[in-house]
Every structure is written in structure tokens, then in C-alpha cells.
Scaffold this motif. Structure first.
Motif, PDB file in Angstrom:
ATOM      1  N   ASN A   1      -7.593  28.920  10.810  1.00  0.00           N
ATOM      2  CA  ASN A   1      -6.473  28.214  10.931  1.00  0.00           C
ATOM      3  C   ASN A   1      -5.809  27.013  10.376  1.00  0.00           C
ATOM      4  N   PHE A   2      -4.930  26.893   9.430  1.00  0.00           N
ATOM      5  CA  PHE A   2      -4.642  25.866   8.944  1.00  0.00           C
ATOM      6  C   PHE A   2      -3.893  24.872   9.917  1.00  0.00           C
ATOM      7  N   SER A   3      -4.525  23.763  10.352  1.00  0.00           N
ATOM      8  CA  SER A   3      -4.108  22.910  11.336  1.00  0.00           C
ATOM      9  C   SER A   3      -4.259  21.692  10.885  1.00  0.00           C
ATOM     10  N   THR A   4      -4.329  21.244   9.775  1.00  0.00           N
ATOM     11  CA  THR A   4      -4.438  19.881   9.336  1.00  0.00           C
ATOM     12  C   THR A   4      -3.669  19.370   8.118  1.00  0.00           C
ATOM     13  N   GLU A   5      -3.157  18.150   7.740  1.00  0.00           N
ATOM     14  CA  GLU A   5      -3.023  17.732   6.570  1.00  0.00           C
ATOM     15  C   GLU A   5      -3.653  16.558   6.490  1.00  0.00           C
ATOM     16  N   LEU A   6      -3.716  16.144   4.967  1.00  0.00           N
ATOM     17  CA  LEU A   6      -4.555  15.070   4.606  1.00  0.00           C
ATOM     18  C   LEU A   6      -3.502  13.857   4.303  1.00  0.00           C
ATOM     19  N   ILE A   7      -3.572  12.817   4.457  1.00  0.00           N
ATOM     20  CA  ILE A   7      -2.820  11.507   4.248  1.00  0.00           C
ATOM     21  C   ILE A   7      -3.743  10.470   3.705  1.00  0.00           C
TER      22      ILE A   7
ATOM     23  N   MET B   1      -5.329  12.319  -5.557  1.00  0.00           N
ATOM     24  CA  MET B   1      -6.622  11.294  -5.290  1.00  0.00           C
ATOM     25  C   MET B   1      -7.235  11.024  -7.005  1.00  0.00           C
ATOM     26  N   ARG B   2      -7.098  11.860  -7.691  1.00  0.00           N
ATOM     27  CA  ARG B   2      -7.778  11.420  -9.190  1.00  0.00           C
ATOM     28  C   ARG B   2      -6.977  10.529  -9.752  1.00  0.00           C
ATOM     29  N   CYS B   3      -5.549  10.925  -9.609  1.00  0.00           N
ATOM     30  CA  CYS B   3      -4.466   9.932 -10.127  1.00  0.00           C
ATOM     31  C   CYS B   3      -4.376   8.692  -9.730  1.00  0.00           C
TER      32      CYS B   3
ATOM     33  N   SER C   1       0.865  -1.307   0.025  1.00  0.00           N
ATOM     34  CA  SER C   1       0.049  -0.085  -0.078  1.00  0.00           C
ATOM     35  C   SER C   1       0.803   1.116  -0.028  1.00  0.00           C
ATOM     36  N   ILE C   2       0.198   2.319  -0.186  1.00  0.00           N
ATOM     37  CA  ILE C   2       0.907   3.918  -0.468  1.00  0.00           C
ATOM     38  C   ILE C   2       0.480   4.696   0.383  1.00  0.00           C
ATOM     39  N   TRP C   3       1.012   5.592   1.110  1.00  0.00           N
ATOM     40  CA  TRP C   3       0.254   6.571   1.942  1.00  0.00           C
ATOM     41  C   TRP C   3       1.089   7.797   1.335  1.00  0.00           C
ATOM     42  N   ILE C   4       0.113   8.978   0.952  1.00  0.00           N
ATOM     43  CA  ILE C   4       0.447  10.297   0.220  1.00  0.00           C
ATOM     44  C   ILE C   4      -0.024  11.303   1.168  1.00  0.00           C
TER      45      ILE C   4
ATOM     46  N   THR D   1      -8.696   8.300   3.705  1.00  0.00           N
ATOM     47  CA  THR D   1      -8.150   9.616   3.970  1.00  0.00           C
ATOM     48  C   THR D   1      -8.157   9.946   5.378  1.00  0.00           C
ATOM     49  N   ILE D   2      -6.747   9.986   5.650  1.00  0.00           N
ATOM     50  CA  ILE D   2      -6.366  10.407   7.217  1.00  0.00           C
ATOM     51  C   ILE D   2      -6.273  11.895   7.339  1.00  0.00           C
TER      52      ILE D   2
END
Length: 394
Positions: A134-140, A103-105, A89-92, A116-117
Motif C-alpha cells: 500500500n502506498f502510504s508515504t511521500e518523501l520531502i 535529488m540529482r538536480c 532552505s528548501i523543502w520539496i 529526507t523526511i
């Protein structure tokens, strides 16, 4: 200027990621963690150490046309897919600048998206413009190689990491600690705690993990600490050298000790991490006392403080004598009153009290041992001289 560790468990390949990914053998990588360019270095501002700074990371992160961003992501994701094992598996990781294109790719290339974490940073910098939330998150994004082939997932291990409950797709983890920057800084460095979790979730000891955008090689540090092999790819020679310094730092016993000392600050995870560190480090964890964490002194009651509420057991004793072991049966805060202690044969002067984590090098931790408090079952079996000698209940 590729770098290989002495035992070849840590490799950094210097050069263009497209070219170097293509050189790898197919079907040999169990998991990939990728932190590709977010394409957000366009003159914005942020806060670092209390000062206003530019968010630009480098030329590699400057925004391109939508067509360029799409083709870039599609190309490296296509190359990576052939390198994964059938159950790999892959995590981005990413933000809105890039993650939706990723996600589209993934979907176009035949990957199956699993989760989607949301990585919620517990200590985000303020938003200076006051024009946005406030920008407090990122998606994985976590995806497996194909639609029909099952993927590797250490589900029970993730439950243990989450105190016995199913782990959700929201992870609250602080940003990078200062001790992780001893060898230098990378502008998009990820915290070890984040990579520990990803490595444990989707690989086994001895597996190979790939990071096509290696940076400071946090993925490799986590992989090696947990007994996995690592291949990183990095185009910037300066960051290759930074990764090399970080890996060589692990050969220093004092640095390994410092890392494990820091691990102890996160008691909700320490039980799992200690049981899955590299075998050579298990004696060190025992020596550091990572089989237990102090919950606090008490006069008549024991309060399991915030952060310690997921521990499995409490050991009450007086200077190592008169040992009693109890299983915690409730989640959240649990208060042991003076009356509770007296019923079990303890008075208010039986302090200090300790919350105890079991460590057994030969098997994973179990949380379902049938300890009966009223019958005093499993008492006087923990010979705590020192506490690290306590490894199992009979």
C-alpha cells in the motif's frame, strides 16, 4: 489576476512558475516549500470516499520523457536557489515518480541535502490492485542553499514539538481534513499540520516563504497563521481563485476559531503551535481554552490517555479549588493510583482531572521547572477561574 491580501502578507502570482520566480528579488526568501508535479497522471486508479477514481490530476501532471522531467526540475530549482537568503532552505515533496530526479538536480546545483523526511500518512487509501504494498508515504527533501553556509533550524522548537526528544525524519500525519476543503478541492492538497511543522522548523516570525507550485496555498495559510509572509505562484486561474477564497476565509473569526479548534485535536503539538501563532490570534487561543486539554474523568486514578502522553504538567483540582500542579516525569502512559492521589491530599471524588499546558505569550514554553511533588512546591499558584488564566508558575 494576481492576488494580494489587504496587508500584503499573502500574495499569489498567476502565471508560469519559471517566469514569475525570475521576477522575484534575489536573497529575500527564508524558506521555500515546493510541491512540483509528480508526473504520475497516466491513467492509474485509487480510492476516494470509498469509490474507485482515476489518479489523473490534470495535464500539468502528465508524465513526460526522462529528459523533460530532468530539465524541468533543474530549471525551477536553479531559479529558486538565487532567491534564498544565505541561511535559507528548501523543502520539496514527491514520490518515486519524481523525487529521485529532484535529488540529482539539487546536488548538481550546489544545494546541500539535509534530510529526507518520510511523511507517513496515518489514513492512506487502499491499494485496489493488490499487486503492490500500500502506498502510504511521500518523501520531502530538505536542503539548504549552499554547502558551507549554515541554515536556519529551530532545533529546540522541534524538540518541544516532539515532547522534548529529538524529532526523527519520519512524520506520522493524517492526510487533508475535510474542513480544509471548505473553499474547494485541489487534487494534491497537503495538510495544514504538515506545513505548520515545516514553517516552524526553518523560519522565524516575519520571514517570507515562497511556494512556486501554490495550488490551494496551504503553505500560505500556515505561514499567515504563524505570522510569516507568503508568496505563491500558480499557473491555473481556478486554483488562484481557490487560494484567494481560502485566504479571505481567514478574515472570518469563526473560521479562525474552527482552525484552532482542530489544532486542539493534536495535543502533542498544541503547546508549540499556540505559542507561535500570529500574535493577533493568541487571545483567541486563550479564549478557546488551548492552555489545557481534558485528560479524562477518574475515580481513584488518573490515566494519561494515548495522545496526551507528551504533556508537561497535570493540574488536579476540585471545581477550580484546592489546586495542585504536578510535573509529569515519565514518558508514555502514566497512571496515578488512588494511593498516589491520597498521598498528595486528594481523594477519589476530586474529579474531573485535567492535563494542563502552560501558555505564556511573552516567552517560549519551558519543560524543566523544578517541581518537587513531595514538598508540595509550586502548589496553590494556578488560579483556574477559568483555566485559561493560568499562564505561569512562580
Amino acid at each position: 489576476m494576481d492576488f494580494h491580501s489587504i496587508n500584503n502578507d499573502f500574495t499569489i502570482l498567476h502565471g508560469d512558475c519559471m517566469q514569475r520566480i525570475a521576477e522575484l528579488r534575489d536573497n529575500t526568501i527564508r524558506a521555500i516549500f515546493a510541491d512540483p508535479p509528480y508526473f504520475l497522471s497516466n491513467g492509474g486508479i485509487s480510492v476516494q470516499s470509498g469509490k474507485q477514481v482515476c489518479v489523473d490530476k490534470g495535464d500539468w501532471d502528465k508524465g513526460g520523457t526522462p529528459e523533460y522531467i530532468y530539465e524541468f526540475n533543474r530549471q525551477w530549482l536553479s531559479l529558486c536557489r538565487s532567491k534564498l537568503t544565505d541561511d535559507g532552505s528548501i523543502w520539496i515533496s514527491g514520490t518515486h515518480h519524481n523525487i529521485h530526479v529532484v535529488m540529482r538536480c539539487l546536488q548538481e546545483l550546489g544545494y546541500k541535502v539535509l534530510n529526507t523526511i518520510t511523511w507517513q500518512k496515518s489514513d492512506p487509501p487502499p491499494n485496489l490492485s493488490c499487486r503492490y504494498f500500500n502506498f502510504s508515504t511521500e518523501l520531502i527533501i530538505w536542503a539548504r542553499k549552499s554547502e558551507k553556509k549554515p541554515h536556519k533550524f529551530n532545533y529546540e522548537l522541534m524538540k518541544q514539538l516532539n515532547g522534548g526528544s529529538q524529532m526523527t525524519d519520519v512524520w506520522r500525519i493524517p492526510a487533508v481534513s475535510m474542513y480544509e476543503k471548505n473553499c474547494g478541492k485541489h487534487p494534491t492538497q497537503k495538510p495544514l499540520r504538515l506545513l505548520y511543522r515545516i514553517v516552524l522548523a526553518s523560519t522565524d516570525e516575519g520571514d517570507t516563504i515562497l511556494d512556486p507550485f501554490s495550488g490551494s496555498a496551504t503553505t500560505g495559510i500556515a505561514a499567515n497563521l504563524l505570522g510569516r509572509r507568503y508568496i505563491g505562484i500558480e499557473q491555473d486561474a481556478g486554483f488562484v481563485q481557490l487560494a484567494q477564497r481560502r485566504r479571505e476565509e481567514l478574515e472570518n473569526p469563526d473560521m479562525r476559531k474552527k482552525i484552532y479548534d482542530k489544532m486542539r485535536e493534536n495535543p502533542q503539538e498544541v503547546t508549540v503551535l499556540v505559542n507561535h501563532v500570529h500574535p493577533m490570534d493568541r487571545p483567541l487561543c486563550m479564549e478557546l481554552g488551548m492552555t489545557y486539554l481534558r485528560a479524562g474523568d477518574s475515580k481513584g486514578s488518573l490515566l494519561v490517555k494515548e495522545g496526551f502522553n507528551r504533556l508537561g504538567y497535570v493540574c488536579i483540582h476540585e471545581g477550580g479549588d484546592n489546586v495542585q500542579l504536578f510535573k509529569l516525569s515519565k514518558t508514555g502512559f502514566q497512571i496515578w493510583t488512588a494511593e498516589d492521589l491520597q498521598e498528595r491530599g486528594f481523594s477519589a471524588n476530586h474529579a474531573p482531572y485535567y492535563a494542563v499546558l502552560r501558555f505564556d505569550p511573552s516567552k517560549p514554553i519551558r519543560f524543566d521547572l523544578p517541581i518537587n511533588l513531595h514538598q508540595r512546591a509550586y502548589t496553590n499558584v494556578a488560579k483556574i477561574l477559568p483555566l485559561s488564566d493560568f499562564v505561569e508558575i512562580k
